[in-house]
Motif scaffolding. Structure first.
Motif, PDB file in Angstrom:
ATOM      1  N   ILE A   1       0.838  -1.191   0.000  1.00  0.00           N
ATOM      2  CA  ILE A   1       0.000   0.000   0.000  1.00  0.00           C
ATOM      3  C   ILE A   1       0.879   1.250   0.000  1.00  0.00           C
ATOM      4  O   ILE A   1       1.826   1.348   0.788  1.00  0.00           O
ATOM      5  N   ALA A   2       0.555   2.187  -0.885  1.00  0.00           N
ATOM      6  CA  ALA A   2       1.210   3.488  -0.897  1.00  0.00           C
ATOM      7  C   ALA A   2       0.199   4.532  -0.452  1.00  0.00           C
ATOM      8  O   ALA A   2      -0.923   4.576  -0.959  1.00  0.00           O
ATOM      9  N   VAL A   3       0.588   5.350   0.511  1.00  0.00           N
ATOM     10  CA  VAL A   3      -0.262   6.432   0.995  1.00  0.00           C
ATOM     11  C   VAL A   3       0.449   7.733   0.663  1.00  0.00           C
ATOM     12  O   VAL A   3       1.622   7.911   0.999  1.00  0.00           O
ATOM     13  N   CYS A   4      -0.246   8.634  -0.022  1.00  0.00           N
ATOM     14  CA  CYS A   4       0.353   9.913  -0.396  1.00  0.00           C
ATOM     15  C   CYS A   4      -0.573  11.052   0.017  1.00  0.00           C
ATOM     16  O   CYS A   4      -1.697  11.154  -0.461  1.00  0.00           O
ATOM     17  N   ASP A   5      -0.077  11.880   0.928  1.00  0.00           N
ATOM     18  CA  ASP A   5      -0.827  13.044   1.411  1.00  0.00           C
ATOM     19  C   ASP A   5       0.196  14.093   1.822  1.00  0.00           C
ATOM     20  O   ASP A   5       1.172  13.764   2.508  1.00  0.00           O
ATOM     21  N   ASP A   6       0.006  15.321   1.407  1.00  0.00           N
ATOM     22  CA  ASP A   6       0.956  16.379   1.737  1.00  0.00           C
ATOM     23  C   ASP A   6       0.779  16.922   3.157  1.00  0.00           C
ATOM     24  O   ASP A   6       1.593  17.702   3.625  1.00  0.00           O
TER      25      ASP A   6
ATOM     26  N   SER B   1       3.885   2.108   2.572  1.00  0.00           N
ATOM     27  CA  SER B   1       4.858   3.167   2.351  1.00  0.00           C
ATOM     28  C   SER B   1       4.110   4.483   2.381  1.00  0.00           C
ATOM     29  O   SER B   1       2.983   4.582   1.880  1.00  0.00           O
ATOM     30  N   TYR B   2       4.742   5.509   2.944  1.00  0.00           N
ATOM     31  CA  TYR B   2       4.086   6.790   3.142  1.00  0.00           C
ATOM     32  C   TYR B   2       4.877   7.892   2.440  1.00  0.00           C
ATOM     33  O   TYR B   2       6.095   7.965   2.582  1.00  0.00           O
ATOM     34  N   PHE B   3       4.169   8.721   1.683  1.00  0.00           N
ATOM     35  CA  PHE B   3       4.806   9.767   0.886  1.00  0.00           C
ATOM     36  C   PHE B   3       4.088  11.091   1.114  1.00  0.00           C
ATOM     37  O   PHE B   3       2.871  11.131   1.220  1.00  0.00           O
ATOM     38  N   ASP B   4       4.872  12.180   1.130  1.00  0.00           N
ATOM     39  CA  ASP B   4       4.265  13.490   1.302  1.00  0.00           C
ATOM     40  C   ASP B   4       4.207  14.294   0.004  1.00  0.00           C
ATOM     41  O   ASP B   4       3.836  15.457   0.002  1.00  0.00           O
ATOM     42  N   SER B   5       4.573  13.654  -1.114  1.00  0.00           N
ATOM     43  CA  SER B   5       4.478  14.337  -2.408  1.00  0.00           C
ATOM     44  C   SER B   5       4.271  13.321  -3.525  1.00  0.00           C
ATOM     45  O   SER B   5       4.748  12.187  -3.446  1.00  0.00           O
ATOM     46  N   THR B   6       3.565  13.748  -4.544  1.00  0.00           N
ATOM     47  CA  THR B   6       3.337  12.872  -5.700  1.00  0.00           C
ATOM     48  C   THR B   6       4.628  12.664  -6.481  1.00  0.00           C
ATOM     49  O   THR B   6       4.798  11.614  -7.099  1.00  0.00           O
TER      50      THR B   6
ATOM     51  N   TYR C   1       2.954  -1.150  -6.091  1.00  0.00           N
ATOM     52  CA  TYR C   1       1.926  -1.194  -5.047  1.00  0.00           C
ATOM     53  C   TYR C   1       0.629  -1.765  -5.589  1.00  0.00           C
ATOM     54  O   TYR C   1       0.328  -1.619  -6.764  1.00  0.00           O
ATOM     55  N   ASP C   2      -0.115  -2.394  -4.692  1.00  0.00           N
ATOM     56  CA  ASP C   2      -1.425  -2.943  -5.046  1.00  0.00           C
ATOM     57  C   ASP C   2      -2.523  -1.906  -4.850  1.00  0.00           C
ATOM     58  O   ASP C   2      -3.485  -1.858  -5.601  1.00  0.00           O
TER      59      ASP C   2
ATOM     60  N   LEU D   1      -5.362  12.982  -8.465  1.00  0.00           N
ATOM     61  CA  LEU D   1      -6.062  12.469  -9.650  1.00  0.00           C
ATOM     62  C   LEU D   1      -5.105  12.272 -10.824  1.00  0.00           C
ATOM     63  O   LEU D   1      -5.148  11.252 -11.510  1.00  0.00           O
ATOM     64  N   LYS D   2      -4.233  13.240 -11.045  1.00  0.00           N
ATOM     65  CA  LYS D   2      -3.256  13.109 -12.137  1.00  0.00           C
ATOM     66  C   LYS D   2      -2.282  11.971 -11.852  1.00  0.00           C
ATOM     67  O   LYS D   2      -1.900  11.236 -12.759  1.00  0.00           O
ATOM     68  N   LEU D   3      -1.889  11.835 -10.598  1.00  0.00           N
ATOM     69  CA  LEU D   3      -1.009  10.729 -10.228  1.00  0.00           C
ATOM     70  C   LEU D   3      -1.691   9.394 -10.521  1.00  0.00           C
ATOM     71  O   LEU D   3      -1.088   8.488 -11.098  1.00  0.00           O
ATOM     72  N   ALA D   4      -2.953   9.273 -10.145  1.00  0.00           N
ATOM     73  CA  ALA D   4      -3.691   8.027 -10.391  1.00  0.00           C
ATOM     74  C   ALA D   4      -3.779   7.724 -11.890  1.00  0.00           C
ATOM     75  O   ALA D   4      -3.636   6.574 -12.297  1.00  0.00           O
ATOM     76  N   LYS D   5      -3.995   8.740 -12.696  1.00  0.00           N
ATOM     77  CA  LYS D   5      -4.058   8.525 -14.148  1.00  0.00           C
ATOM     78  C   LYS D   5      -2.718   8.035 -14.686  1.00  0.00           C
ATOM     79  O   LYS D   5      -2.674   7.147 -15.543  1.00  0.00           O
ATOM     80  N   SER D   6      -1.618   8.571 -14.161  1.00  0.00           N
ATOM     81  CA  SER D   6      -0.290   8.108 -14.571  1.00  0.00           C
ATOM     82  C   SER D   6      -0.059   6.663 -14.148  1.00  0.00           C
ATOM     83  O   SER D   6       0.490   5.866 -14.907  1.00  0.00           O
ATOM     84  N   ILE D   7      -0.470   6.337 -12.933  1.00  0.00           N
ATOM     85  CA  ILE D   7      -0.323   4.958 -12.450  1.00  0.00           C
ATOM     86  C   ILE D   7      -1.180   4.016 -13.293  1.00  0.00           C
ATOM     87  O   ILE D   7      -0.735   2.931 -13.682  1.00  0.00           O
TER      88      ILE D   7
END
Length: 127
Positions: free
Chosen positions: A3-8, A31-36, A50-51, A65-71
């Motif tokens: 799981i990847a969690v991304c929130d600024d 995994s935790y991220f503070d930036s796309t 990531y699943d 949303l843009k990150l999800a489209k790239s993924i």
């Protein structure tokens, strides 16, 4: 499950991290991220790392949303859960075949309920 969690927002990231630490009975690697941009760097070197992606929508630079489209372009099986306090995005999140949407503010109870309710569905979907 990876799981990847991304929130600024650092407070939101810590809340989500604490919630996942309390979940028992699932094989989770989070995994935790503070930036796309950090997530995008990983995607350049790994296919389908990531699943499940739990993404804030409103972030500086590339939004969730843009990150999800790239993924989605690289991984048709990736699952997305969007976090936001902006309900105007509800229609847009489903354009990338979204698994779920959680409205902020996120309480521990709400996140724990969501995790327990959906984790079995998510694991079944990926296998």
């Amino acid at each position: 499950m990876r799981i990847a969690v991304c929130d600024d927002n650092p407070k939101e990231l810590e809340r989500i991290k604490g919630c996942f630490c309390r979940i028992q009975g699932y094989d989770l690697v989070c995994s935790y991220f503070d930036s796309t941009s950090t997530v995008m760097e990983i995607l350049k070197t790994e296919n389908s790392p990531y699943d499940l992606y739990i993404l804030d929508i409103e972030m500086p630079g590339m939004n969730g949303l843009k990150l999800a489209k790239s993924i989605r372009e690289k991984d048709s099986r990736a699952l997305f859960v969007f976090l936001t306090s902006y309900t105007r995005y509800m229609k847009d999140v489903f354009d990338v075949v979204t698994f779920d949407f959680i409205e902020k503010p996120i309480s521990d109870e709400k996140l724990l309920h969501w995790c327990h309710h959906h984790m079995t569905l998510t694991i079944t979907h990926r296998h």
